[in-house]
Design a protein around this motif. Structure first.
Motif: not given
Ligand code: GAL
Length: 748
Positions: A87-92
């Motif tokens: 959802n647009g957020r960098q997670v890795a």
């Protein structure tokens, strides 16, 4: 309790990455994993075609069971430099292309559709190992291993480490360490139930312990009646750990085995018994689809090494390979030397930091595999670098005190920080003796290489390879020389007790960069071709097994009057583990030859060589005379145990269609190999037949690669892959001269 679901379907692939993909789903190609970003030609490909950024998207629809759980995506690997957004957020963000990584989604999912976007970059980024110099293999871009959706409670088990002790006694010990995952750092208390089970889950012993912090351990000792993991009886056990804490429950299992593996200055010992290592190097690549092959194909390579090539060790050159391959090695009893990504080049500080992390990731992923007997913690064939390699060695020693550390080198007198001097010795064919036409020195004595004044544990990790590239369809005399060079190295390794063994370069031919190989982007260095079809040299390895396991009889000949220089038919090497071999040509009296122990005194099974000592050329039918059929017969204890007929009048007779598996799995991208051989009346491949095979695959599978394939050296091959549907698969191959053959398979 955890749940783990394979997320292989529902992905959309984008041949170019753009930042808009981070926030909005866009039309692309529907793909399943494992996925290869750009399928390649088999020869004369342009390896730059995948050296760019690609995008993957997937909608993750909210499910009620996600509520209140820890949720993550677990990537078994992606090549390379992966970045993951939800959802647009960098997670890795994970640079390495060979090790697993995790993207935590907890708290970022909406109760509706959620967009997962993955960017990968196939370019050879000099900041990331193995890149920065030239490399002799391809690093195909893509999410080429599985991805999993993992749900757990707030506190779960991150990893298990199983360390055995007193393995050779009937009072064995095991220490189990559980590492806890607690991303939100909640305070918790609870217990772990640790069960030592048979591999199918029957509990043999158990213990409980309290759990509260980041890890816990239990020790089992004086375990009686448990079996060793050995090459001929690879007994595995299961360690199952169940945690019940105030922050949730979890269960994680790992397989392990009891064995000792010691590299000494007097050779290698498995379970206290000397074992000469006879191995081959393996890349993880396949034609057209590169690295993107699933479970069955990975397992098959281990089976081929063990059962067809009769090797006892595989080196995962030059990176951590699929756990499906390693699991299979555990199951069938095939030793492994696993190493970090790299090839000759050492980069700057950030690159080195990443490489040290690769040591950690490799060992933490694989430390429970009994098959793995050594970690390679140097960049393959790089220069000495005291500071860098002190770090990789320290990391390996800290994580795993039980395995010997190696580091693969090719320079003499290099610094030994590791336990084993693991050397690529390509002297065979390069030495002055060879060039002067004298008896060659296939391997140098360890002390001539190490420069030390004493012997150290020593293992030859590569030999032969580029010193004598040989295509499966090369002329007979070249095949015979290829065979000879492998035999000479094996003979020397067997003859020197200091040398733990030799790992040949390599198992099969592989696609490579323009800077290597035969210009066709293939290194024809294998003892098998790219389809894993044996060259004659494969039988140099296979014939070293005991005839109790399998009788091997393979004459290195195309049996033609005029194929070799001067129309000499002799010498003919027969790769065999028989006591002696008879050659009967036409109606002439049979000629008998014994294994050539004078030339190969140390091999378990020296080849039989027919030359002018046993056979008068006139008895074969001299130049200008009738050319006849012949038969080679192998004898053990005076009894005929194997025979190979060769035709003096070869004609295309049989189209052989051979498939590795007839029942495939529809629920995953499952592939099996098909080999097509054009055979003569005697059942031998026709080495110089010109013909084309047209392949048709219909039903629940598809063909990987083109439909029309040239027969080379009498053989071609391909893989078919399930489409996801359940049902029959119809396979047919047609040629101009040998008609059509059909097979039915099934996807279940
Ligand atoms: C070695 C290298 C291998 C392969 C081989 C060819 O130097 O480590 O990756 O290139 O040569 O023989």
């Amino acid at each position: 309790m955890r749940s783990l679901t394979r997320l292989d379907t529902g992905w959309t692939f984008h041949t170019a990455f753009s930042p808009e993909l981070i926030t909005a789903i866009a039309p692309g190609t529907a793909v399943r994993l494992p996925h290869n970003a750009v399928d390649l030609e088999m020869t004369y490909l342009d390896e730059r075609c995948y050296q760019q950024e690609f995008g993957y998207q997937r909608i993750l629809a909210w499910q009620p069971e996600y509520a209140g759980r820890e949720i993550s995506l677990e990537f078994d690997a992606a090549m390379a430099n992966a970045v993951v957004w939800v959802n647009g957020r960098q997670v890795a963000a994970h640079k390495d292309g060979y090790t697993p990584f995790s993207a935590r989604l907890t708290g970022l999912l909406n109760e509706g559709d959620n967009l997962v976007t993955v960017k990968i970059d196939g370019s050879e980024n000099p900041e990331i190992p193995p890149f920065g110099g030239q490399i002799d293999y391809l690093t195909y871009a893509g999410i080429y291993r599985d991805v999993w959706l993992k749900l757990t409670d707030a506190v779960s088990i991150a990893n298990l480490k199983v360390e055995t002790s007193s393995e050779l006694s009937d009072a064995k010990g095991v220490r189990v360490t559980g590492f806890m995952a607690n991303p939100t750092q909640v305070a918790f208390t609870g217990n772990a139930l640790v069960e030592l089970c048979t591999v199918d889950g029957k509990v043999l012993h158990y213990q409980t312990t309290a759990v509260s912090g980041t890890s816990f351990s239990v020790v089992f000792d004086k375990l009686a009646g448990l079996k060793l993991w050995a090459l001929d009886a690879p007994q595995l056990y299961l360690m199952r750990v169940s945690t019940t804490t105030s922050a949730g429950t979890d269960q994680l299992s790992t397989r392990f085995g009891f064995r000792t593996a010691a590299f000494t200055a007097e050779g290698f010992f498995l379970n206290g018994q000397p074992l000469k290592i006879r191995g081959l190097n393996r890349h993880q690549s396949y034609p057209y689809v590169g690295y993107a092959m699933g479970r069955r194909a990975q397992q098959k390579d281990a089976d081929i090494l063990k059962h067809e090539l009769k090797c006892n060790l595989a080196r995962t050159s030059h990176y951590p390979q699929s756990t499906y391959f390693l699991d299979r090695c555990d199951e069938i009893g095939l030793l492994v030397l696993e190493e970090i990504p790299g090839w000759q080049h050492i980069g700057g500080q950030a690159w080195q930091d990443e490489s040290v992390e690769n040591v950690r990731r490799m060992i933490e992923r694989d430390w429970n595999h009994p098959a793995i007997v050594s970690w390679g913690v140097r960049i393959n064939e790089s220069a000495d670098n005291h500071a860098f390699y002190s770090r990789t060695n320290a990391m390996a020693r800290e994580l795993d005190g039980s395995r010997a550390i190696g580091g693969i080198r090719c320079i003499d007198n290099s610094e030994l920080l590791e336990d084993v001097y693991t050397m690529n010795d390509f002297f065979n064919g390069a030495g002055p003796e060879w060039l002067a036409g004298r008896e060659p020195v296939p391997l140098r004595a360890p002390r001539a290489v190490t420069g030390l004044d004493h012997e150290v544990p020593y293992l030859v990790t590569e030999h032969t390879g580029h010193m004598y590239p040989t295509k499966r369809f090369d002329a007979e005399h070249r095949q015979a020389e290829h065979v000879t060079r492998h035999l000479q190295v094996l003979n020397t390794a067997y003859g020197n007790p200091v040398i733990s063994g030799a790992i040949g370069w390599c198992m099969f031919d592989y696609n490579t960069h323009k800077d290597f190989g035969a210009g066709d982007r293939i290194c024809h260095h294998g003892v098998m071709d790219i389809f894993r079809e044996p060259k004659f040299a494969a039988h140099a390895y296979a014939s070293q097994c005991s005839p109790d396991e399998q009788v091997v009889l393979e004459p290195v000949t195309y049996w033609a009057r005029g194929e070799k220089d001067r129309c000499d038919v002799l010498p003919i090497i027969v790769l065999t583990n028989c006591d002696y071999v008879e050659l009967k040509v036409g109606d002439f009296a049979p000629k008998r030859a014994e294994p050539d122990r004078a030339r190969y005194p140390h091999l378990p099974h020296a080849p039989v060589i027919f030359d002018s000592r046993q056979v008068n050329m006139n008895d074969l039918g001299a130049w200008g005379m009738l050319w006849r059929d012949a038969i080679f017969t192998g004898y053990i204890d005076g009894k005929a145990v194997a025979s190979v007929a060769v035709s003096g009048n070869p004609l295309p007779t049989t189209l052989q269609l051979q498939v590795d598996d007839t029942v495939l799995r529809s629920g995953e991208k499952d592939s099996t190999r098909v080999i097509v051989r054009a055979l003569d009346q005697a059942g031998r491949p026709l080495p110089f037949l010109d013909d084309i095979v047209t392949v048709d695959v219909s039903g629940a599978a598809q063909l990987l690669g083109p439909r029309m394939l040239p027969i080379k050296g009498g053989v071609t091959g391909f893989w078919v892959e399930t489409t996801g549907a359940v049902g029959d698969i119809a396979l047919s191959v047609s040629t101009t001269r040998l008609g059509t053959q059909r097979l039915s398979l099934r996807a279940e």
